[in-house]
Design a protein around this motif. Structure first.
Motif, PDB file in Angstrom:
ATOM      1  N   GLU A   1       0.812  -1.222   0.000  1.00 29.41           N
ATOM      2  CA  GLU A   1       0.000   0.000   0.000  1.00 29.41           C
ATOM      3  C   GLU A   1       0.847   1.275   0.000  1.00 29.41           C
ATOM      4  O   GLU A   1       0.358   2.344  -0.356  1.00 29.41           O
ATOM      5  CB  GLU A   1      -0.967  -0.006   1.191  1.00 29.41           C
ATOM      6  CG  GLU A   1      -2.118  -0.975   0.942  1.00 29.41           C
ATOM      7  CD  GLU A   1      -3.034  -1.182   2.136  1.00 29.41           C
ATOM      8  OE1 GLU A   1      -4.149  -1.682   1.950  1.00 29.41           O
ATOM      9  OE2 GLU A   1      -2.612  -0.859   3.276  1.00 29.41           O
ATOM     10  N   GLN A   2       2.116   1.141   0.387  1.00 25.53           N
ATOM     11  CA  GLN A   2       3.007   2.313   0.328  1.00 25.53           C
ATOM     12  C   GLN A   2       3.380   2.664  -1.112  1.00 25.53           C
ATOM     13  O   GLN A   2       3.792   3.793  -1.386  1.00 25.53           O
ATOM     14  CB  GLN A   2       4.318   2.049   1.093  1.00 25.53           C
ATOM     15  CG  GLN A   2       4.171   1.515   2.500  1.00 25.53           C
ATOM     16  CD  GLN A   2       3.413   2.470   3.387  1.00 25.53           C
ATOM     17  OE1 GLN A   2       3.722   3.655   3.434  1.00 25.53           O
ATOM     18  NE2 GLN A   2       2.375   1.970   4.064  1.00 25.53           N
ATOM     19  N   LYS A   3       3.312   1.697  -2.010  1.00 23.41           N
ATOM     20  CA  LYS A   3       3.876   1.893  -3.346  1.00 23.41           C
ATOM     21  C   LYS A   3       2.850   1.835  -4.465  1.00 23.41           C
ATOM     22  O   LYS A   3       3.098   2.363  -5.545  1.00 23.41           O
ATOM     23  CB  LYS A   3       4.924   0.782  -3.617  1.00 23.41           C
ATOM     24  CG  LYS A   3       6.068   0.745  -2.621  1.00 23.41           C
ATOM     25  CD  LYS A   3       7.166   1.706  -3.005  1.00 23.41           C
ATOM     26  CE  LYS A   3       8.397   1.489  -2.143  1.00 23.41           C
ATOM     27  NZ  LYS A   3       9.475   2.416  -2.530  1.00 23.41           N
ATOM     28  N   VAL A   4       1.762   1.120  -4.246  1.00 26.90           N
ATOM     29  CA  VAL A   4       0.767   0.965  -5.307  1.00 26.90           C
ATOM     30  C   VAL A   4      -0.637   1.108  -4.717  1.00 26.90           C
ATOM     31  O   VAL A   4      -0.817   1.031  -3.496  1.00 26.90           O
ATOM     32  CB  VAL A   4       0.880  -0.424  -6.011  1.00 26.90           C
ATOM     33  CG1 VAL A   4       2.248  -0.614  -6.629  1.00 26.90           C
ATOM     34  CG2 VAL A   4       0.539  -1.566  -5.047  1.00 26.90           C
ATOM     35  N   ASP A   5      -1.595   1.322  -5.602  1.00 20.27           N
ATOM     36  CA  ASP A   5      -3.003   1.366  -5.188  1.00 20.27           C
ATOM     37  C   ASP A   5      -3.494  -0.082  -5.173  1.00 20.27           C
ATOM     38  O   ASP A   5      -3.715  -0.677  -6.224  1.00 20.27           O
ATOM     39  CB  ASP A   5      -3.769   2.221  -6.208  1.00 20.27           C
ATOM     40  CG  ASP A   5      -5.226   2.389  -5.808  1.00 20.27           C
ATOM     41  OD1 ASP A   5      -5.585   2.020  -4.676  1.00 20.27           O
ATOM     42  OD2 ASP A   5      -6.005   2.882  -6.653  1.00 20.27           O
ATOM     43  N   LEU A   6      -3.614  -0.630  -4.000  1.00 23.70           N
ATOM     44  CA  LEU A   6      -3.937  -2.052  -3.855  1.00 23.70           C
ATOM     45  C   LEU A   6      -5.422  -2.211  -3.583  1.00 23.70           C
ATOM     46  O   LEU A   6      -5.942  -1.674  -2.598  1.00 23.70           O
ATOM     47  CB  LEU A   6      -3.110  -2.645  -2.705  1.00 23.70           C
ATOM     48  CG  LEU A   6      -3.303  -4.129  -2.400  1.00 23.70           C
ATOM     49  CD1 LEU A   6      -2.888  -5.004  -3.577  1.00 23.70           C
ATOM     50  CD2 LEU A   6      -2.488  -4.515  -1.154  1.00 23.70           C
TER      51      LEU A   6
END
Lengths: 437, 437
Positions: free
Chosen positions: A195-200
């Motif tokens: 969730e820090q890097k992509v829209d999950l």
């Protein structure tokens, strides 16, 4: 003796090399539809992330097999038909027929493409064979919004690769956490990092792809996402079509049923690699876990047996590892939910630990979920996440499970300790103690 | 029930904690000569290298044992005499006597100080207990030329620590390569790395230390070296003096003979940790390999059995790991020379490998020497050097040896693979294949 091998992946080429080594006088032909041999599709995400050329995704160059090992390796040669004693091959548009005395089917597995509305639009890709690395690189160069369907291994690795290029990445997964074959404790740790890097987007199902010619939007049961490019990472299926043509039996998993010598139900026909089933060492049942190390070993075993030797492939415990940026995640044996499904009465432990003794600089967090058989104390599985040394600990459990060790055995295992490497009570041993014996 | 434990190292405190947990009503007293409990002498070199305070070299603070675990822990309390049913303790100059119903001897091991001429000069140190960290730091602040006698683990780690402070370090070792308990293939790799950082003198014997009050020169059979400070790293001996006072039998190794319950030859007297022998799982013979993880587990086993439980310590395979700057070196089981000495007919393989698949950035070199029993194919030992993942591979072999696995079992072990972690044929598996099965 004429040997034909269909598929020049790791399994096929390992078998071919073995047969040439053991029976130098035999004629060994390998037919491969792509221009790659001993290819390493597992490197595709890293070719995209680090930018090295896709043709590095071979363990050995074709010349090594042809010149050094004397294998008649035919690239761009697609086998279109398998008959009793011969095959038909499309070589640059020409159909040729070749005879075989022994046949190895090493046709691998391919990505599933589910029948979702709009799945045929342009700019919807799968991650399959090494040529896809260059195809994806070109396509990604133009893309801004990328949707990845599925958060299994391939989805996860592609999410890292594509987001590392600065693209906006949305990952859509039906399950409640990424890597759905893990238990939720480890899945939740990965979820937080993703969730820090992509829209999950979890618990969400893709219902359609929309766009004029090229994909523009992904429609799910809970929303709608802009996408100039979609990557389907929804699992794989074994390429069994050719095998079925000569009546080779499939197993319950849908992959080719083989015995431990890699013999199929048809005499003189062998199967190895991702197209074949193997045996799970915990359940004793056939399993289909298409991963490269077992594929190579199946090729080795098939090659020895096809050459008149006698060796059995014992089976696998399903060890697997991946990473999402700095977070390493691995699993061996059964997860708790898998073990319960297999009918085991289980006990499990989940622990959080540091990777080094407290005073040594640079300790990192690690998390272990370990499952035992409540009755016998045998270790059934381990799942590990953390920022270093995950491969080490999962391999300890992999060997322990292979050897049938109990929690007590693991507690007393004589693991390496020194301050720069591990805490004095290794988390593996702490987990065994928590599980009791 | 009155329990007395002599020595508050890892073994003693693990036992004390176990007894308090299992028998909360018992009186558990621990007597420790230093001001440290559950101390970690293995961290001394790193306290010097990284500068963290020496009092961090405890796994738990004394207050944890006293307040949280209710253990009557007496620091600066030197046991001077052990009698049948009681001990005499020097507490701040006062002699007190305490009764025991059950006694645990956990007195550890101490550095050997050989009777070399001039060994009593000032500025000649050993590396023993945590207080030595601060003593050495002060002494090193004044030193320019440091001679380290011995290139075993402690010598190696001190050579890194002291040279990292910018001192000129000479290491003098009698054997032909550092870490003399390794085979020469691995020893030679380490030798090359050490020669980049220190003046390494092999095949050389120290004959005298010279100087007015403080050491000034080290005289060997081949030369003479300036030294304002000398560190003796010439091995350790078990501290058995107190045990001998009540007739506890020693083993052939010179350490206390115990059975697998950690019982000595004297009823109600147990021994654990570096002072006690253990059993080697390969030879089945008593062995003395004083290392922290086994010491802790012996304490655990002694604690359970002293509390009326019944648990056996299976033994060790002698796993050990250390590093010299970036080079990691580890060993498990028997070296080739040790195996031959034990009467095995052996075959060995030495391989050089990369730690990752060729296309993934950052692969490093690793070297494996693996020894098998020529008759049964059982793995007898593995020695590994390399610039990463050494702990992983030695632990795979440690568990494999513990479980009695053969080269074939190891070849078929289901180890984790993904491009960021390992090559597809892990060097462990390659070594097993080279060794044949």
């Amino acid at each position: 003796m004429k040997v034909v091998i269909v598929g020049a992946g790791a399994g096929g080429m390992t078998a071919a090399s073995r047969i040439r080594a053991l029976k130098p006088e035999w004629d060994v032909k390998v037919f491969e539809a792509t221009g790659f041999a001993s290819h390493a599709p597992c490197g595709i995400p890293y070719s995209i992330e680090y930018g090295f050329p896709g043709d590095e995704l071979m363990y050995y160059r074709p010349e090594v097999f042809i010149k050094e090992r004397g294998i008649d390796l035919r690239l761009h040669a697609k086998v279109t038909e398998v008959k009793d004693g011969s095959i038909v091959v499309d070589e640059n548009g020409v159909k040729n027929e070749y005879e075989w005395d022994k046949l190895l089917i090493a046709t691998g597995a391919s990505p599933k493409v589910p029948p979702i509305e709009g799945v045929d639009l342009e700019n919807i890709y799968t991650v399959d064979l090494p040529p896809d690395a260059e195809i994806l690189k070109s396509a990604l160069a133009e893309a801004k919004n990328v949707v990845i369907a599925g958060a299994g291994y391939v989805g996860l690795e592609m999410a890292e690769a594509v987001s590392s290029l600065g693209k906006k990445v949305t990952v859509v997964e039906m399950a409640e956490h990424p890597l759905p074959n893990f238990d939720s404790e480890i899945g939740e740790i990965l979820k937080k990092d993703m969730e820090q890097k992509v829209d999950l987007r979890l618990n969400e199902k893709i219902e359609a792809f929309e766009g004029r010619d090229s994909v523009e939007r992904v429609i799910t049961d809970r929303g709608e996402y802009r996408a100039d490019l979609v990557i389907l990472a929804l699992g794989v299926k074994p390429n069994v079509e050719l095998a079925e043509q000569i009546g080779v039996e499939l197993g319950e998993t849908g992959a080719i049923r083989v015995n431990q010598k890699m013999e199929t139900s048809v005499e003189n026909v062998y199967a190895a690699g991702d197209v074949a089933e193997t045996r799970h060492l915990i359940t004793g049942k056939p399993a289909w876990i298409p991963l490269a190390p077992a594929g190579n070993k199946m090729g080795y075993v098939a090659g020895v047996n096809m050459s008149g030797g006698n060796i059995e492939f014992p089976g696998v415990v399903g060890t697997q590892i991946t990473k999402f940026y700095d977070l390493q995640i691995a699993k061996t044996g059964l997860s708790e939910k898998e073990a319960i499904k297999e009918g085991f009465e289980v006990k499990s432990a989940f622990i959080t630990a540091n990777t080094k003794v407290h005073y040594y600089p640079g300790a990192k967090k690690t998390y272990l979920k370990v499952v035992k058989d409540a009755e016998t104390n045998r270790i059934l599985g381990a799942q590990i996440a953390g920022y270093e040394m995950v491969a080490m600990r999962v391999n300890v459990f992999a060997v322990a499970i292979q050897a049938g060790l109990t929690t007590k055995d693991v507690f007393f295992s004589d693991l390496a300790y020194a301050p720069p490497f591990t805490p004095i009570w290794d988390p593996v041993i702490v987990a065994a103690r928590v599980l009791k014996f």
